[in-house]
Design an enzyme around this catalytic site. Structure first.
Site, PDB file in Angstrom:
ATOM      1  N   HIS A  26     -10.500  -1.895  11.659  1.00 53.91           N
ATOM      2  CA  HIS A  26      -9.443  -2.788  11.172  1.00 53.91           C
ATOM      3  C   HIS A  26      -9.228  -3.885  12.217  1.00 53.91           C
ATOM      4  O   HIS A  26      -8.248  -3.874  12.947  1.00 53.91           O
ATOM      5  CB  HIS A  26      -8.161  -1.952  10.985  1.00 53.91           C
ATOM      6  CG  HIS A  26      -7.071  -2.645  10.234  1.00 53.91           C
ATOM      7  ND1 HIS A  26      -5.736  -2.286  10.368  1.00 53.91           N
ATOM      8  CD2 HIS A  26      -7.089  -3.651   9.322  1.00 53.91           C
ATOM      9  CE1 HIS A  26      -4.999  -3.044   9.585  1.00 53.91           C
ATOM     10  NE2 HIS A  26      -5.778  -3.874   8.940  1.00 53.91           N
ATOM     11  N   ASP A  34      -9.532  -9.350   9.215  1.00 51.11           N
ATOM     12  CA  ASP A  34      -8.958  -8.033   8.887  1.00 51.11           C
ATOM     13  C   ASP A  34      -9.918  -6.862   9.125  1.00 51.11           C
ATOM     14  O   ASP A  34      -9.482  -5.815   9.559  1.00 51.11           O
ATOM     15  CB  ASP A  34      -8.505  -8.025   7.420  1.00 51.11           C
ATOM     16  CG  ASP A  34      -7.559  -6.872   7.100  1.00 51.11           C
ATOM     17  OD1 ASP A  34      -6.596  -6.666   7.856  1.00 51.11           O
ATOM     18  OD2 ASP A  34      -7.787  -6.172   6.103  1.00 51.11           O
ATOM     19  N   ARG A  75       1.696 -12.086  -0.260  1.00 49.20           N
ATOM     20  CA  ARG A  75       0.399 -12.446   0.329  1.00 49.20           C
ATOM     21  C   ARG A  75      -0.228 -13.650  -0.361  1.00 49.20           C
ATOM     22  O   ARG A  75       0.058 -13.944  -1.518  1.00 49.20           O
ATOM     23  CB  ARG A  75      -0.561 -11.259   0.212  1.00 49.20           C
ATOM     24  CG  ARG A  75      -0.031  -9.986   0.878  1.00 49.20           C
ATOM     25  CD  ARG A  75      -0.949  -9.469   1.921  1.00 49.20           C
ATOM     26  NE  ARG A  75      -0.327  -8.433   2.750  1.00 49.20           N
ATOM     27  CZ  ARG A  75      -0.822  -8.033   3.900  1.00 49.20           C
ATOM     28  NH1 ARG A  75      -1.930  -8.571   4.366  1.00 49.20           N
ATOM     29  NH2 ARG A  75      -0.229  -7.099   4.623  1.00 49.20           N
ATOM     30  N   SER A  92      -1.328  -3.382  10.563  1.00 47.62           N
ATOM     31  CA  SER A  92      -1.026  -4.289   9.460  1.00 47.62           C
ATOM     32  C   SER A  92       0.202  -5.147   9.779  1.00 47.62           C
ATOM     33  O   SER A  92       1.193  -4.639  10.305  1.00 47.62           O
ATOM     34  CB  SER A  92      -0.768  -3.483   8.193  1.00 47.62           C
ATOM     35  OG  SER A  92      -1.895  -2.680   7.914  1.00 47.62           O
ATOM     36  N   ARG A 115       0.835  -1.188   0.000  1.00 49.42           N
ATOM     37  CA  ARG A 115       0.000   0.000   0.000  1.00 49.42           C
ATOM     38  C   ARG A 115       0.873   1.242   0.000  1.00 49.42           C
ATOM     39  O   ARG A 115       1.912   1.283   0.648  1.00 49.42           O
ATOM     40  CB  ARG A 115      -0.882   0.028   1.248  1.00 49.42           C
ATOM     41  CG  ARG A 115      -2.146  -0.798   1.135  1.00 49.42           C
ATOM     42  CD  ARG A 115      -3.025  -0.652   2.366  1.00 49.42           C
ATOM     43  NE  ARG A 115      -2.369  -1.116   3.567  1.00 49.42           N
ATOM     44  CZ  ARG A 115      -1.810  -0.347   4.476  1.00 49.42           C
ATOM     45  NH1 ARG A 115      -1.843   0.965   4.350  1.00 49.42           N
ATOM     46  NH2 ARG A 115      -1.240  -0.862   5.537  1.00 49.42           N
ATOM     47  N   CYS A 174       0.640  -7.405  12.056  1.00 45.54           N
ATOM     48  CA  CYS A 174       0.924  -7.549  13.486  1.00 45.54           C
ATOM     49  C   CYS A 174       0.159  -8.694  14.125  1.00 45.54           C
ATOM     50  O   CYS A 174       0.019  -8.754  15.346  1.00 45.54           O
ATOM     51  CB  CYS A 174       0.631  -6.251  14.221  1.00 45.54           C
ATOM     52  SG  CYS A 174       1.826  -4.968  13.827  1.00 45.54           S
ATOM     53  N   LYS A 177      -9.667  -1.844   1.997  1.00 43.19           N
ATOM     54  CA  LYS A 177      -9.373  -0.664   2.817  1.00 43.19           C
ATOM     55  C   LYS A 177     -10.151   0.565   2.343  1.00 43.19           C
ATOM     56  O   LYS A 177     -10.621   1.362   3.158  1.00 43.19           O
ATOM     57  CB  LYS A 177      -7.874  -0.379   2.813  1.00 43.19           C
ATOM     58  CG  LYS A 177      -7.012  -1.572   3.175  1.00 43.19           C
ATOM     59  CD  LYS A 177      -7.278  -2.068   4.578  1.00 43.19           C
ATOM     60  CE  LYS A 177      -6.544  -3.377   4.788  1.00 43.19           C
ATOM     61  NZ  LYS A 177      -6.325  -3.756   6.146  1.00 43.19           N
ATOM     62  N   TYR A 188      -1.870  -3.721  -6.834  1.00 48.46           N
ATOM     63  CA  TYR A 188      -1.670  -4.635  -5.708  1.00 48.46           C
ATOM     64  C   TYR A 188      -2.461  -4.283  -4.448  1.00 48.46           C
ATOM     65  O   TYR A 188      -2.561  -3.124  -4.055  1.00 48.46           O
ATOM     66  CB  TYR A 188      -0.177  -4.678  -5.365  1.00 48.46           C
ATOM     67  CG  TYR A 188       0.217  -5.812  -4.432  1.00 48.46           C
ATOM     68  CD1 TYR A 188      -0.324  -7.085  -4.589  1.00 48.46           C
ATOM     69  CD2 TYR A 188       1.123  -5.611  -3.404  1.00 48.46           C
ATOM     70  CE1 TYR A 188       0.036  -8.125  -3.745  1.00 48.46           C
ATOM     71  CE2 TYR A 188       1.502  -6.656  -2.554  1.00 48.46           C
ATOM     72  CZ  TYR A 188       0.948  -7.907  -2.730  1.00 48.46           C
ATOM     73  OH  TYR A 188       1.308  -8.926  -1.891  1.00 48.46           O
TER      74      TYR A 188
END
Ligand code: GTP
Ligand code: SPV
Ligand code: MN
Length: 647
Positions: free
Chosen positions: A287, A334, A429, A309, A109, A311, A267, A258
């Site tokens: 989130h 998420d 990912r 993100s 991102r 974590c 998001k 991406y």
């Protein structure tokens, strides 16, 4: 002999089409010159959707239009197309699994290029202290938005196909769900959106002629391109912009293919636009993961957790508890949309339909349920490949056959750890359907949502922050969310391991002024008849003097969840400290722990650390949130400072 058809457009232009080169030949009379509808029927779209599609098609000038139905055959067609274009390769070891390698300039991102465009800057970001650059979101004026848009979008899809993706965030038809239409010129994005959201014609039926979130995406490289795209991954990093126009319910994303930059349901919609809708309509878009935990007595509770993100949300959401007799089931990993129902119970849904999970670190040891979820129908991006047609990344060293050769995400053959660079990109990912996870909760698609008993915040804190602590009350809990900090990760373009402020794990995802967001959270504390969940903070990442994690983490985190659930039940197992309640001596179940831990060290609260932490938070709030900081939060900070001084 090719069949030629002479057509007249709505504006009277004559044009000629070679019908045989079309997939499903169909010419439209929308006034969009030379545009062929190769799949689906434009005339059957409801008026609002058709207007949006035609409008953007006129602007972006794609050659073809493909209206997605979400079917299996459509997916096969797209995968085949990408295979031919060299955009993906099959991972033959598994069923229907694919590997895409991006242009190395398009791997995460891009927070610095992500904007909210609103009439007033203060709608989007807090007014900072004089001379301080804001870090709680980027604002673009409507005029600058217009300029940025005009510079990029006209003709941006020339030579390409524009796909129309009708998608639902949340179970189709649920009162908590919302519908979007994404237009994109990337078949990769279509394939991933189909995994991550509920795509298809039913969505259009449910939508009727109602409003939807307009999501326009382009890789920003009209054809023909001057040079062959790197890894056959078209993108335009020099001109990338991800812009949101809340007034129009609109997202416009240019130049990146991406992740959160291009899968606009995630998001952009579910968090940035979502948080605005949530504020307006009285709910929360966060989130957060959602999980159900059942104790040995068969009592089940649902908790939600916000970690920044990379974590540990996916890991916690799918964990296999090491505590005997406990069961964890996954609702989402998420994003969480939640709302108090009429009885005052907070209820949560996962608006997504798949997982877009961090690959490195995922293994049978750390997250077996994720491993079992990605054995089929999965799109991998920027991972390494083994010579027997499998995937590889850091953390799988003991789980691939010893004799295989590894090709890195950058295409380096015979990669070995000696190369000194990771085999897979740190933000590589997997993208797989949620229903493939063996521990999906039976209620994960319940349109009413699941009842939430606890809210957990957390981050990567190598020093000073204990394994778990509980807020004194809702307002203190909101302060804890606001004061969250965490080490930077590879999920965005940040360099190094600096400790960053990441309030509510939402810093990159706030759709509106963070000060107003805090007021919204605080407002629930003042409402009557709400069954407010307890709020906690966890830290799996504290390190000892040898730079080793002090807590084994992963499945062992069930011990912390158990303590949290017992607190929800009102058990007397907490002791008061300056920062909140921590477990009373012996109350955290540590029996048969895989590795011995030093609980004193895990829960130690160094006074100098917390004094410094208070200063940092103070500086952050006063510089970044400034006059938009709610009074209640300043009071909480002052009280914390007072308590720490007396430690
Ligand atoms: P996004 O998808 O970016 O929002 O991230 P996420 O929060 O879902 O992150 P994820 O669960 O994929 O975690 C990413 C990294 O955290 C991996 O490298 C994991 O190995 C690591 N991790 C997760 N849980 C733990 C834990 O309990 N202890 C330790 N030490 N590492 C963990
Ligand atoms: C995150 O960065 O928090 C993610 C991945 O979940 S992305 O979809 O790229 O935003
Ligand atoms: Mn995330």
């Amino acid at each position: 002999m090719p069949k030629l058809l002479i057509c007249v457009s709505r504006y009277g232009n004559l044009f000629v089409k070679n019908v045989q080169c079309l997939h499903h030949s169909q010419l439209i009379s929308s006034g969009v010159r030379n545009l062929s509808v190769v799949h689906g029927d434009l005339s059957r779209l409801n008026e609002r959707v058709r207007n949006y599609v035609e409008d953007k098609a006129k602007l972006c000038q794609p050659d073809n239009l493909h209206i997605c139905d979400g079917s299996e055959s459509e997916n096969d067609y797209l995968l085949n197309l990408m295979l031919k274009q060299g955009m993906i390769t099959p991972l033959k070891k598994y069923e229907n699994c694919w590997l895409a390698r991006t242009d190395p300039a398009d791997v995460a991102r891009v927070e610095s290029l992500t904007f909210m465009s609103t009439p007033n800057k203060s709608d989007t970001v807090p007014t900072t202290k004089d001379g301080i650059k804001g870090t709680l979101g980027n604002w673009l004026s409507p005029d600058d938005m217009e300029i940025a848009f005009r510079e990029r979008f006209p003709g941006c899809m020339k030579g390409r196909t524009m796909y129309v993706i009708p998608f639902s965030m949340g179970p189709i038809g649920s009162p908590l769900s919302k519908i979007g239409i994404q237009l994109t010129d990337s078949p990769y994005v279509v394939a991933c959106m189909r995994i991550m959201t509920r795509v298809g014609s039913t969505v259009l039926k449910v939508l009727g002629n109602e409003e939807f979130v307009k999501c326009l995406h382009t890789v920003g490289q009209p054809l023909p391109t001057k040079t062959q795209p790197i890894n056959n991954w078209p993108c335009n990093p020099q001109k990338t912009i991800i812009a949101h126009i809340p007034e129009n319910n609109e997202i416009c994303s240019f130049g990146s293919g991406y992740g959160g930059n291009s899968l606009l349901g995630k998001k952009c919609f579910a968090l940035r636009i979502g948080s605005i809708l949530a504020k307006r309509e009285g709910w929360l878009a966060e989130h957060m993961l959602i999980l159900g935990i059942t104790n040995p007595k068969g009592v089940k509770k649902y908790v939600v957790a916000a970690f920044p993100s990379a974590c540990g949300k996916t890991n916690l959401a799918m964990m296999n508890p090491t505590l005997p007799g406990y069961k964890v089931e996954c609702v989402g990993d998420d994003i969480c949309w939640m709302r108090f129902d009429e009885s005052g119970q907070l209820r949560a849904i996962n608006p997504e339909y798949g997982f877009f999970g961090v690959a490195p670190g995922t293994s049978m040891k750390t997250n077996p349920n994720a491993m079992l979820s990605i054995q089929k129908n999965t799109m991998f991006t920027n991972v390494a490949e083994t010579s027997d047609g499998g995937f590889f990344w850091e953390g799988l060293e003991d789980e691939v056959p010893k004799d295989v050769k590894i090709t890195s995400w950058l295409g380096m053959e015979n990669w070995t750890p000696d190369v000194g660079k990771p085999s897979a990109h740190p933000n590589s990912r997997f993208c797989c359907p949620a229903k493939q996870c063996p521990i999906m909760d039976p209620a994960w698609e319940d349109p009413e949502g699941v009842p939430v008993s606890a809210i957990i915040f957390g981050g990567r804190r190598p020093k000073g922050v204990p394994l778990v602590y509980e807020a004194f009350n809702w307002r203190h809990g909101v302060f804890i969310g606001a004061a969250m900090r965490s080490e930077a990760t590879a999920a965005a373009e940040h360099k190094g391991k600096v400790i960053m402020h990441d309030p509510f794990a939402m810093r990159p995802f706030f759709g509106y002024n963070f000060g107003h967001y805090l007021k919204h959270w605080l407002s629930f504390g003042n409402k009557q008849n709400l069954n407010l969940p307890r709020i906690f903070h966890v830290n799996w990442f504290r390190k000892d003097e040898n730079n080793k994690f002090m807590w084994p983490g992963f499945g062992e985190n069930s011990r912390v969840l158990d303590w949290i659930c017992r607190r929800v039940d009102g058990e007397d197992i907490a002791q008061k400290t300056a920062i909140g309640y921590i477990p009373k001596e012996g109350s955290l179940n540590l029996s048969d722990l895989s590795t011995p831990v030093n609980t004193d060290a895990l829960f130690q609260l160094p006074k100098d650390f917390w004094m410094q932490e208070c200063k940092e938070i103070e500086k952050y709030f006063s510089e970044q949130v400034h006059k938009d900081l709610p009074e209640e939060i300043s009071i909480e900070l002052k009280s914390l400072e007072e308590r720490v001084k007396q430690m």
